[in-house]
Design a protein around this motif. Structure first.
Motif, PDB file in Angstrom:
ATOM      1  N   ARG A 163       0.834  -1.210   0.000  1.00 32.37           N
ATOM      2  CA  ARG A 163       0.000   0.000   0.000  1.00 32.37           C
ATOM      3  C   ARG A 163       0.867   1.258   0.000  1.00 32.37           C
ATOM      4  O   ARG A 163       0.604   2.222   0.701  1.00 32.37           O
ATOM      5  CB  ARG A 163      -0.942  -0.019   1.209  1.00 32.37           C
ATOM      6  CG  ARG A 163      -2.005  -1.082   1.133  1.00 32.37           C
ATOM      7  CD  ARG A 163      -2.979  -1.038   2.288  1.00 32.37           C
ATOM      8  NE  ARG A 163      -2.526  -1.845   3.430  1.00 32.37           N
ATOM      9  CZ  ARG A 163      -2.040  -1.360   4.543  1.00 32.37           C
ATOM     10  NH1 ARG A 163      -1.915  -0.051   4.712  1.00 32.37           N
ATOM     11  NH2 ARG A 163      -1.644  -2.161   5.533  1.00 32.37           N
ATOM     12  N   VAL A 164       1.900   1.248  -0.810  1.00 35.60           N
ATOM     13  CA  VAL A 164       2.839   2.368  -0.884  1.00 35.60           C
ATOM     14  C   VAL A 164       2.298   3.431  -1.841  1.00 35.60           C
ATOM     15  O   VAL A 164       1.907   3.129  -2.965  1.00 35.60           O
ATOM     16  CB  VAL A 164       4.228   1.894  -1.341  1.00 35.60           C
ATOM     17  CG1 VAL A 164       5.149   3.083  -1.601  1.00 35.60           C
ATOM     18  CG2 VAL A 164       4.832   0.967  -0.300  1.00 35.60           C
ATOM     19  N   VAL A 165       2.285   4.675  -1.379  1.00 35.12           N
ATOM     20  CA  VAL A 165       1.897   5.811  -2.219  1.00 35.12           C
ATOM     21  C   VAL A 165       3.110   6.361  -2.960  1.00 35.12           C
ATOM     22  O   VAL A 165       3.063   6.649  -4.150  1.00 35.12           O
ATOM     23  CB  VAL A 165       1.249   6.917  -1.368  1.00 35.12           C
ATOM     24  CG1 VAL A 165       0.926   8.147  -2.222  1.00 35.12           C
ATOM     25  CG2 VAL A 165      -0.001   6.405  -0.677  1.00 35.12           C
ATOM     26  N   PHE A 166       4.232   6.518  -2.236  1.00 32.02           N
ATOM     27  CA  PHE A 166       5.428   7.112  -2.811  1.00 32.02           C
ATOM     28  C   PHE A 166       6.620   6.764  -1.938  1.00 32.02           C
ATOM     29  O   PHE A 166       6.501   6.708  -0.719  1.00 32.02           O
ATOM     30  CB  PHE A 166       5.283   8.637  -2.905  1.00 32.02           C
ATOM     31  CG  PHE A 166       6.466   9.340  -3.506  1.00 32.02           C
ATOM     32  CD1 PHE A 166       6.743   9.224  -4.858  1.00 32.02           C
ATOM     33  CD2 PHE A 166       7.299  10.120  -2.721  1.00 32.02           C
ATOM     34  CE1 PHE A 166       7.838   9.876  -5.419  1.00 32.02           C
ATOM     35  CE2 PHE A 166       8.388  10.774  -3.260  1.00 32.02           C
ATOM     36  CZ  PHE A 166       8.651  10.650  -4.623  1.00 32.02           C
ATOM     37  N   THR A 167       7.765   6.553  -2.577  1.00 32.77           N
ATOM     38  CA  THR A 167       9.024   6.340  -1.861  1.00 32.77           C
ATOM     39  C   THR A 167       9.969   7.481  -2.200  1.00 32.77           C
ATOM     40  O   THR A 167      10.302   7.692  -3.380  1.00 32.77           O
ATOM     41  CB  THR A 167       9.662   4.996  -2.233  1.00 32.77           C
ATOM     42  OG1 THR A 167       8.753   3.945  -1.897  1.00 32.77           O
ATOM     43  CG2 THR A 167      10.960   4.792  -1.463  1.00 32.77           C
ATOM     44  N   ALA A 168      10.387   8.220  -1.196  1.00 36.49           N
ATOM     45  CA  ALA A 168      11.239   9.391  -1.390  1.00 36.49           C
ATOM     46  C   ALA A 168      12.700   8.991  -1.432  1.00 36.49           C
ATOM     47  O   ALA A 168      13.097   7.920  -0.952  1.00 36.49           O
ATOM     48  CB  ALA A 168      11.001  10.399  -0.258  1.00 36.49           C
ATOM     49  N   ALA A 169      13.517   9.876  -1.985  1.00 35.19           N
ATOM     50  CA  ALA A 169      14.957   9.621  -2.039  1.00 35.19           C
ATOM     51  C   ALA A 169      15.588   9.729  -0.657  1.00 35.19           C
ATOM     52  O   ALA A 169      16.542   9.015  -0.339  1.00 35.19           O
ATOM     53  CB  ALA A 169      15.619  10.597  -3.007  1.00 35.19           C
ATOM     54  N   THR A 170      15.069  10.646   0.156  1.00 37.62           N
ATOM     55  CA  THR A 170      15.521  10.786   1.544  1.00 37.62           C
ATOM     56  C   THR A 170      14.296  10.773   2.439  1.00 37.62           C
ATOM     57  O   THR A 170      13.170  10.667   1.976  1.00 37.62           O
ATOM     58  CB  THR A 170      16.321  12.092   1.733  1.00 37.62           C
ATOM     59  OG1 THR A 170      15.475  13.220   1.440  1.00 37.62           O
ATOM     60  CG2 THR A 170      17.537  12.125   0.809  1.00 37.62           C
TER      61      THR A 170
END
Length: 305
Positions: free
Chosen positions: A185-192
């Motif tokens: 259920r991931v919306v977004f994965t950030a770089a940091t």
């Protein structure tokens, strides 16, 4: 754009109604809940509740059986509870504790961490996303999470709660119907690491990263709103326009840096930057007219957009 101080208190939480502001604050005498008009000046606020040897945090409101109540975190002796008071009480109203005490809710460095849909309250503790009826009662865990402190704030949108853990933004159904693990259920994965986020229309979400970057993301597109390295972002809000508070660092001469607190507002054709005034701006939000409100070390502050 001009900055105007509405109330001079060390404020900890804030919520806007149609025309009023309800905010929590603390001083050496304890914690307080105040009501004031969105158009008010310092000194016009009315104290609704006071408790010595205590600190209050985030505050929201809900209409329960025709009565508007304010719900807020209260920290005393290392334990946090959720309390409520009628928002039109007699002075000196005593807050009612409506749920069990917990030792793992960060109300000092986490902001925007208590939300409601009018029937339930939702919050993020160190290791869980939680839910409780507005009338009080048992706490339901919607998701288990790794240790997360400070929390970056919860958002209730489209029947889902949006929350972040380190670099990842997740969603979980508010009704407790999730049968898949958070990893699905991931919306977004950030770089940091994520420091703030703001859901927008049409499935878009704005995510502020620890690097100073702001990324806009949807299921089929992503873009960079602010490049990394530009600032340390402390809060974010969306209401057709995107607003965020930050410490911005610029090089004014070779090897000489200038750091300033700012409020940024991106309204599409217009992009405003102006000094936030007080230090540590946080908890930015919009009212129905599109004006921006936030807290800083001067108190409760607003600026028209």
């Amino acid at each position: 754009m001009s900055r105007r101080i509405i109330a001079r208190h060390v404020a900890d939480g804030m919520v806007l109604s149609t025309a009023n502001i309800y905010f929590t604050a603390h001083d050496n005498a304890g914690a307080r809940v105040f009501r004031t008009a969105q158009s008010a000046n310092p000194g016009h606020e009315v104290e609704l509740c006071h408790e010595p040897a205590c600190r209050f945090g985030d505050i929201v409101f809900a209409n329960v059986d025709g009565v508007f109540y304010g719900y807020f975190f209260a920290l005393t002796s290392g334990m946090t509870t959720i309390r409520r008071i009628p928002l039109a009480p007699q002075p000196g109203q005593v807050a009612e504790i409506i749920g069990p005490a917990a030792a793992d809710i960060d109300i000092v460095s986490s902001h925007g961490n208590l939300v409601t849909d009018g029937s339930f309250l939702y919050w993020q503790s160190d290791t869980a996303i939680n839910k409780m009826p507005v009338r009080g009662g048992a706490v339901t865990v919607l998701d288990r999470t790794p240790l997360t402190r400070p929390a970056t704030g919860l958002h209730l949108t489209g029947g889902n709660l949006i929350y972040a853990v380190d670099r990842v933004v997740y969603h979980v159904p508010a009704d407790g119907s999730a049968i898949t693990p958070p990893a699905l259920r991931v919306v977004f994965t950030a770089a940091t690491g994520v420091v703030a986020c703001a859901p927008a229309q049409a499935g878009f979400i704005y995510v502020a990263e620890r690097s100073g970057a702001i990324v806009e993301h949807s299921s089929n597109a992503s873009g960079v709103k602010q490049e990394p390295g530009a600032a340390f972002i402390t809060s974010m809000a969306y209401n057709g326009a995107l607003a965020w508070t930050q410490m911005a660092v610029t090089e004014i001469a070779p090897g000489q840096l200038d750091a300033r607190w700012q409020l940024r507002v991106d309204a599409g054709v217009n992009d405003f930057t102006f000094p936030a005034g007080g230090a540590n701006p946080r908890l930015a939000m919009f009212n129905a007219a599109g004006d921006v409100y936030w807290l800083d070390d001067d108190g409760v502050v607003t600026s028209p957009v």
